[in-house]
Design a protein around this motif. Sequence first.
Motif, short mmCIF file in Angstrom:
data_model
loop_
_atom_site.label_atom_id
_atom_site.label_comp_id
_atom_site.label_asym_id
_atom_site.label_seq_id
_atom_site.Cartn_x
_atom_site.Cartn_y
_atom_site.Cartn_z
N GLY A 1 12.04 7.72 -21.10
CA GLY A 1 11.21 8.69 -21.81
C GLY A 1 11.49 10.13 -21.49
O GLY A 1 10.74 11.01 -21.91
N SER A 2 12.57 10.41 -20.73
CA SER A 2 12.93 11.80 -20.41
C SER A 2 14.01 12.29 -21.36
O SER A 2 15.09 11.69 -21.42
N PRO A 3 13.75 13.35 -22.13
CA PRO A 3 14.76 13.84 -23.07
C PRO A 3 16.05 14.25 -22.37
O PRO A 3 16.03 14.68 -21.21
N ALA A 4 17.15 14.12 -23.08
CA ALA A 4 18.45 14.52 -22.52
C ALA A 4 18.53 16.04 -22.44
O ALA A 4 18.05 16.74 -23.33
N PRO A 5 19.12 16.57 -21.39
CA PRO A 5 19.29 18.02 -21.30
C PRO A 5 20.41 18.49 -22.23
O PRO A 5 21.20 17.68 -22.72
N GLN A 6 20.48 19.78 -22.45
CA GLN A 6 21.52 20.32 -23.32
C GLN A 6 22.88 20.30 -22.66
O GLN A 6 23.91 20.17 -23.33
N LEU A 7 22.89 20.42 -21.34
CA LEU A 7 24.16 20.50 -20.61
C LEU A 7 24.21 19.43 -19.52
O LEU A 7 23.17 18.97 -19.03
N PRO A 8 25.42 19.02 -19.11
CA PRO A 8 25.55 18.07 -17.99
C PRO A 8 24.97 18.67 -16.70
O PRO A 8 24.73 19.88 -16.61
N TYR A 9 24.79 17.82 -15.70
CA TYR A 9 24.21 18.24 -14.43
C TYR A 9 24.98 17.60 -13.29
O TYR A 9 25.77 16.68 -13.48
N ASP B 1 0.80 -1.22 0.00
CA ASP B 1 0.00 0.00 0.00
C ASP B 1 0.83 1.28 0.00
O ASP B 1 0.31 2.36 0.26
N VAL B 2 2.12 1.18 -0.30
CA VAL B 2 2.99 2.36 -0.30
C VAL B 2 2.83 3.12 -1.62
O VAL B 2 2.95 2.54 -2.69
N SER B 3 2.58 4.42 -1.54
CA SER B 3 2.57 5.25 -2.73
C SER B 3 4.00 5.41 -3.25
O SER B 3 4.94 5.53 -2.46
N VAL B 4 4.16 5.41 -4.56
CA VAL B 4 5.50 5.45 -5.17
C VAL B 4 5.56 6.52 -6.25
O VAL B 4 4.62 6.68 -7.04
N ILE B 5 6.66 7.27 -6.25
CA ILE B 5 6.97 8.19 -7.34
C ILE B 5 8.34 7.79 -7.89
O ILE B 5 9.31 7.69 -7.13
N ILE B 6 8.42 7.56 -9.18
CA ILE B 6 9.68 7.20 -9.83
C ILE B 6 9.72 7.92 -11.17
O ILE B 6 8.68 8.11 -11.81
N PHE B 7 10.90 8.37 -11.58
CA PHE B 7 10.98 9.09 -12.86
C PHE B 7 12.24 8.69 -13.61
O PHE B 7 13.24 8.27 -13.03
N ASP B 8 12.16 8.81 -14.94
CA ASP B 8 13.34 8.62 -15.77
C ASP B 8 14.21 9.86 -15.66
O ASP B 8 13.76 10.98 -15.92
N VAL B 9 15.47 9.65 -15.28
CA VAL B 9 16.42 10.75 -15.20
C VAL B 9 16.59 11.36 -16.59
O VAL B 9 16.48 10.66 -17.60
N PRO B 10 16.84 12.66 -16.70
CA PRO B 10 17.04 13.26 -18.02
C PRO B 10 18.05 12.49 -18.88
O PRO B 10 19.17 12.22 -18.44
#
Length: 293
Positions: free
Chosen positions: A72-80, A59-68
């Motif tokens: 499905g997360s586009p690559a950023p223009q610059l490193p981070y 029953d734990v709510s979860v948030i997960i995302f693809d890192v840039p």
Amino acid sequence: MQHPLESARTLEIQAIDLEGQTLRVGIRHGSSDHPPLVIFNGIGANLELLAPFIDELQDVSVIIFDVPGVGGSPAPQLPYRFSTLATLTDKLLSRLGFDGPVDALGVSWGGALAQQFAQMHPVRCRRLVLAATSPGVIMVPSKLSVFAQLMVPRRYSDPAYLAEIGGDIYGGAYRRNPELLEEHRRHIQAPKGHGYFYQLLAMWGWSSLPWLRTLPQTTLVIHGDDDPIVPLINAEILAARIRHATLHVIDDGHLFLVSRAKEVAVTVHSFLCGDLVEPEIQMEDRSLEYEAQ
């Protein structure tokens, strides 16, 4: 668009724009009795790879995302840097309406990001789970052959290469069961643009060792006893340096969150819900013992 994986059925997928950076985010709504769990994935890993583990978290709510630059997360223009992603995570949670405290779980590369998030946002981050990870560049390294194979993302785009080296780099059940590698191959997506190399650059020069003792979070460190990528001693260092930490060793390799999803999910759920014994006293003697060596 949601990836057509049966195991990802409990995740609601959406694209969120944060100051020009689009993030592909997966949300699993659970009980409001517990803080939601933010999961930071490993290098090059799209969010579907941990769907079997998420499915077992009850029953734990979860948030997960693809890192840039991943999934499905586009690559950023610059490193981070990790600090950039930690700030981005805090903004993402606010955008999604999660204004209170959350728990954080980081896997491998994502374990470094989880440490940074916990350090920068001690009020936001309540409990911390570190899986198959290390304190950064100041660590006990893997074998040179394993390290070299991790420097390029070829395993994400070349199925034959993954079959050849997968058991050696992931260890544990992946050494013994070729079907796990085939299942792994079906779920992965090749990193986009410079995404993989930006993740490597984020790790360059980063270490949590100078401030690990300042982390206030009660922490669960989980590690496999056959991890070629991050040798077990790194988990012992984390557990000894973090004031309120305990170490749980799994009889498996680097990807135990997938190969032993149900068993590990039970342990993590118990920890997040406060059912495990508080680790302060349990780790105290071990910390002193480690410092004396």
